[in-house]
Design a protein around this motif. Sequence first.
Motif, PDB file in Angstrom:
ATOM      1  N   UNK A   1       0.840  -1.303   0.147  1.00 18.07           N
ATOM      2  CA  UNK A   1      -0.075   0.061   0.003  1.00 18.07           C
ATOM      3  C   UNK A   1       0.851   1.166  -0.095  1.00 18.07           C
ATOM      4  N   UNK A   2       1.980   1.209   0.685  1.00 21.63           N
ATOM      5  CA  UNK A   2       2.937   2.335   0.565  1.00 21.63           C
ATOM      6  C   UNK A   2       3.619   2.809  -0.530  1.00 21.63           C
ATOM      7  N   UNK A   3       3.915   1.550  -1.416  1.00 19.93           N
ATOM      8  CA  UNK A   3       4.532   1.688  -2.580  1.00 19.93           C
ATOM      9  C   UNK A   3       3.477   2.229  -3.623  1.00 19.93           C
ATOM     10  N   UNK A   4       2.254   1.825  -3.655  1.00 21.70           N
ATOM     11  CA  UNK A   4       1.142   2.402  -4.315  1.00 21.70           C
ATOM     12  C   UNK A   4       0.781   4.048  -4.011  1.00 21.70           C
ATOM     13  N   UNK A   5       0.760   4.326  -2.696  1.00 21.56           N
ATOM     14  CA  UNK A   5       0.634   5.577  -2.228  1.00 21.56           C
ATOM     15  C   UNK A   5       1.837   6.617  -2.944  1.00 21.56           C
ATOM     16  N   UNK A   6       3.096   5.849  -2.561  1.00 24.79           N
ATOM     17  CA  UNK A   6       4.002   7.072  -3.151  1.00 24.79           C
ATOM     18  C   UNK A   6       4.025   6.931  -4.841  1.00 24.79           C
ATOM     19  N   UNK A   7       3.692   5.955  -5.415  1.00 28.99           N
ATOM     20  CA  UNK A   7       3.716   6.126  -6.791  1.00 28.99           C
ATOM     21  C   UNK A   7       2.401   6.999  -7.194  1.00 28.99           C
TER      22      UNK A   7
END
Length: 119
Positions: A70-76
């Motif tokens: 979820x954090x990677x998706x949010x950062x992207x």
Amino acid sequence: MTDTPTQAPQQDTGASNAKIVYILYLVSLIVGLTGIVGVVMAYMYKGEATAWVQDHYRWQIRTFWIGLLYSCIGLALTFIGIGFIILLATAIWFIIRCVKGYQCLEKRQPLPNSGSWLF
């Protein structure tokens, strides 16, 4: 008279290590790297713990990897603005899972649904 030596009650090392992992996860929201230490500990101690503590380790491992996803998706997605909302929701989700797991651990109970993606 013979005195029998009294033994100190054995502490469930699996439960105390799981407690440390929950604390490391919560600290990782500020420090960052402690989450990696926590997931490594969860993998290391999972095999030698009792069944109900293994349930907590499974919950912790899933919390780490799902939170990372979820954090990677949010950062992207921060470039289009929605990422900040996803990162905030992920942080709240992460805190809730850690607190819920810690509470069940303190009660010495397994988690009701350790395979869940939610709470």
